[in-house]
Design an enzyme around this catalytic site. Structure first.
Site, short mmCIF file in Angstrom:
data_model
loop_
_atom_site.label_atom_id
_atom_site.label_comp_id
_atom_site.label_asym_id
_atom_site.label_seq_id
_atom_site.Cartn_x
_atom_site.Cartn_y
_atom_site.Cartn_z
N SER A 92 33.27 -56.68 52.28
CA SER A 92 32.68 -55.37 52.58
C SER A 92 33.75 -54.29 52.54
O SER A 92 34.68 -54.30 53.36
CB SER A 92 32.01 -55.37 53.95
OG SER A 92 31.73 -54.03 54.33
N ARG A 139 34.77 -40.90 51.31
CA ARG A 139 36.17 -41.10 51.71
C ARG A 139 36.93 -39.78 51.67
O ARG A 139 37.70 -39.47 52.58
CB ARG A 139 36.82 -42.15 50.81
CG ARG A 139 36.30 -43.57 51.15
CD ARG A 139 36.42 -44.48 49.96
NE ARG A 139 36.15 -45.87 50.27
CZ ARG A 139 34.93 -46.44 50.28
NH1 ARG A 139 33.86 -45.70 50.02
NH2 ARG A 139 34.78 -47.72 50.56
N GLN A 172 33.21 -51.28 53.25
CA GLN A 172 33.01 -50.38 54.40
C GLN A 172 33.76 -50.90 55.62
O GLN A 172 34.39 -50.13 56.35
CB GLN A 172 31.52 -50.25 54.70
CG GLN A 172 30.76 -49.55 53.59
CD GLN A 172 29.26 -49.55 53.79
OE1 GLN A 172 28.75 -50.11 54.77
NE2 GLN A 172 28.54 -48.95 52.88
N LYS A 195 29.44 -41.57 45.13
CA LYS A 195 29.06 -41.52 46.55
C LYS A 195 30.18 -42.12 47.41
O LYS A 195 30.58 -41.53 48.42
CB LYS A 195 27.75 -42.30 46.70
CG LYS A 195 27.22 -42.39 48.09
CD LYS A 195 25.74 -42.75 48.08
CE LYS A 195 25.46 -44.24 48.06
NZ LYS A 195 25.84 -44.94 49.28
N ASP A 206 25.28 -53.14 44.46
CA ASP A 206 24.43 -51.95 44.39
C ASP A 206 23.63 -51.87 43.09
O ASP A 206 22.64 -51.13 43.00
CB ASP A 206 25.27 -50.68 44.54
CG ASP A 206 25.85 -50.53 45.94
OD1 ASP A 206 25.35 -51.18 46.87
OD2 ASP A 206 26.82 -49.77 46.09
N GLY A 242 24.94 -45.96 55.70
CA GLY A 242 25.73 -47.04 56.30
C GLY A 242 27.21 -46.78 56.12
O GLY A 242 28.02 -47.07 57.00
C1 S3P Z 1 30.25 -49.15 49.77
C2 S3P Z 1 30.38 -50.51 49.90
C3 S3P Z 1 29.26 -51.43 49.70
C4 S3P Z 1 28.14 -50.78 48.91
C5 S3P Z 1 27.79 -49.43 49.46
C6 S3P Z 1 28.98 -48.50 49.38
C7 S3P Z 1 31.41 -48.30 50.02
O1 S3P Z 1 28.76 -51.84 50.95
O2 S3P Z 1 27.01 -51.62 48.90
O3 S3P Z 1 26.72 -48.84 48.72
O4 S3P Z 1 31.39 -47.10 49.71
O5 S3P Z 1 32.42 -48.82 50.54
P1 S3P Z 1 29.43 -53.01 51.84
O6 S3P Z 1 30.71 -52.52 52.36
O7 S3P Z 1 28.42 -53.26 52.94
O8 S3P Z 1 29.58 -54.18 50.93
#
Ligand code: S3P
Length: 432
Positions: free
Chosen positions: A168, A27, A170, A22, A318, A97
């Site tokens: 994070s 990306r 993200q 995922k 996760d 998110g």
């Molecule tokens: C992710 C980063 C994590 C993870 C999410 C996917 C990503 O979140 O929990 O399921 O793809 O970069 P955070 O960036 O909030 O830690």
């Protein structure tokens, strides 16, 4: 809301290819949308979340086509050559998110006004964490009390030097994607090394970025070129079957085409501590990502216990719901702390794990930042509330495999956010 019934199983036998990762799918979709040319992606995630990223790319002017089905399915994204258009509708990030946060950084340098919306769960998730660095770069970004809907008034950005306050990937990605298109070189330091798929993906699409210790630097004003890529299988989806395998002494599970990026494999170390035996059968590299075939068995003596604290909690955030769901069946239990972020995922995952463990008759202690779940317990089948959270629906389906009596997973459709094939695979690999 759909209900899936999960009955106790006796063993787990067979091989499985889980859907494309995922995180990597998001990306690749986003960078393909920005790049020049047509990117071809095999084994792109079948989940609803990455589909949200693709739909946003279309709304921003990219073309997305799907050819083939199943193992021959290829997603072709023809990018905008660095020029997103003004979308005519809000960008709908659904439940994702990752889409909302990473996309914010990607679109902010473009001279348009963007509105990003999502479902109820996404509207509850914290977004101030991306507003901070992006506004330092010059983005005007409106939130509603720290939450979506987000309005971004895009325009030219200046590079920044940023220390990520919370681990994070993200947030890191939002800054890197904005930095790629800013004036000057953006630097970013992380105290805990988060998943590095963005770094590999950016390089794959032709960008330059460097890492020195815990500091990443990305020069601005770069352009991207389309790629052909295969998305590795999602280790976070495989986690459910890895944990299921540990519940039965004679399990034999082979996972093919699995993503084994070292920033994602801390789970395998935890499972080895618990009592898993891994054999790596093949391993190769593709655009910086490791892809392998692994075989999993259970060591004699069964499942022991584990302590998950400090940076490790962030690295396997996760996978914590499924570890918590199998914890009662271990000998020594599982203690999870320093995992407060679980409370602001697709649901409050600590609260929902606690609710569903209680429903199954488990004993445990809940903390603000984790759970202490003793081992040696017998659980009974129950009515599980997924809370519309995919990982909760799947985690408690795994707990149900060793419970006494059958379990109903309410809101089972949530699994399709990351793993639409989950219940089919579960029935194939773990017959009652
Ligand atoms: C992710 C980063 C994590 C993870 C999410 C996917 C990503 O979140 O929990 O399921 O793809 O970069 P955070 O960036 O909030 O830690």
């Amino acid at each position: 809301m759909s209900i899936e019934v999960v009955r106790p199983a006796r063993t787990l036998q067979g091989s499985l290819t889980v859907p494309g990762d995922k995180s990597i799918s998001h990306r690749y979709a986003m960078l393909a949308g920005l790049a020049e040319g047509t990117t071809r992606l095999s084994n792109f995630s079948t989940g609803a979340d990455p589909a949200s990223s693709l739909a946003c790319m279309e709304a921003l002017g990219a073309t997305v086509e799907t050819t083939g089905e199943g193992p021959t399915r290829v997603i072709e994204v023809t990018g905008t050559a660095g020029k997103f258009i003004q979308p005519t509708q809000p960008l709908d990030c659904g439940n994702s998110g990752s889409t909302m946060r990473m996309l914010s950084g990607l679109i902010a340098p473009h001279p348009h006004t963007f509105t990003l919306i999502g479902d109820h769960s996404l509207t509850l998730r914290p977004m101030e964490r991306i507003r901070k660095p992006l506004s330092q770069m010059g983005v005007k970004m409106d939130l509603i009390e720290g939450h979506a809907p987000i309005t971004i008034h895009g325009g030219p950005l200046q590079a920044i030097d940023f220390d990520t306050p919370i681990p994070s990937a993200q947030v890191k990605t939002a800054v890197l994607f904005a930095g790629l298109q800013a004036t000057g070189t953006t630097s970013l330091s992380e105290s805990v090394r988060t998943r590095d798929h963005s770094e590999h993906a950016l390089r794959a699409f032709g960008a330059t970025l460097t890492r020195s210790g815990d500091k990443l630097s990305i020069p601005g004003g770069q352009t991207l070129k389309a790629i052909d890529a295969t998305v590795p299988g999602d280790l976070s989806s495989a986690a459910f079957f890895l944990c299921a395998a540990l519940l039965f002494p004679d399990s034999n599970l082979i996972l093919d085409s699995l993503g084994m990026n070292p920033t994602r494999t801390a789970l395998l170390d935890v499972l080895a501590t618990l009592g898993a035996k891994f054999k790596v059968l093949t391993v190769e590299e593709h655009h910086g990502e490791m892809i392998g075939t692994i075989q999993v068995n259970v060591a004699p003596g069964g499942l022991k216990g584990a302590d998950i604290t400090g940076p490790l909690s962030a690295m396997i955030i996760d996978e914590l719901p499924v570890l918590a769901a199998i914890a009662p069946y271990t000998r020594d239990g599982i203690r999870i702390r320093d995992a407060k972020e679980l409370r602001v995922k697709e649901s409050d995952r600590i609260a929902l794990v606690a609710k569903n463990l209680t429903a199954m008759g488990a004993k445990f202690t809940e903390f603000e930042d984790g759970l202490d779940i003793p081992g040696g317990q017998t659980l009974h089948g129950a009515q599980i509330d997924s809370g519309t959270d995919h990982r909760i629906a799947m985690a408690f389906s795994i707990a149900a495999l060793r419970a006494e009596g059958e379990t109903e997973i309410h809101g089972a459709e949530a699994a399709a956010i990351s793993f639409p094939e989950f219940f089919t695979n579960l029935r194939e690999l773990c017959p009652a």
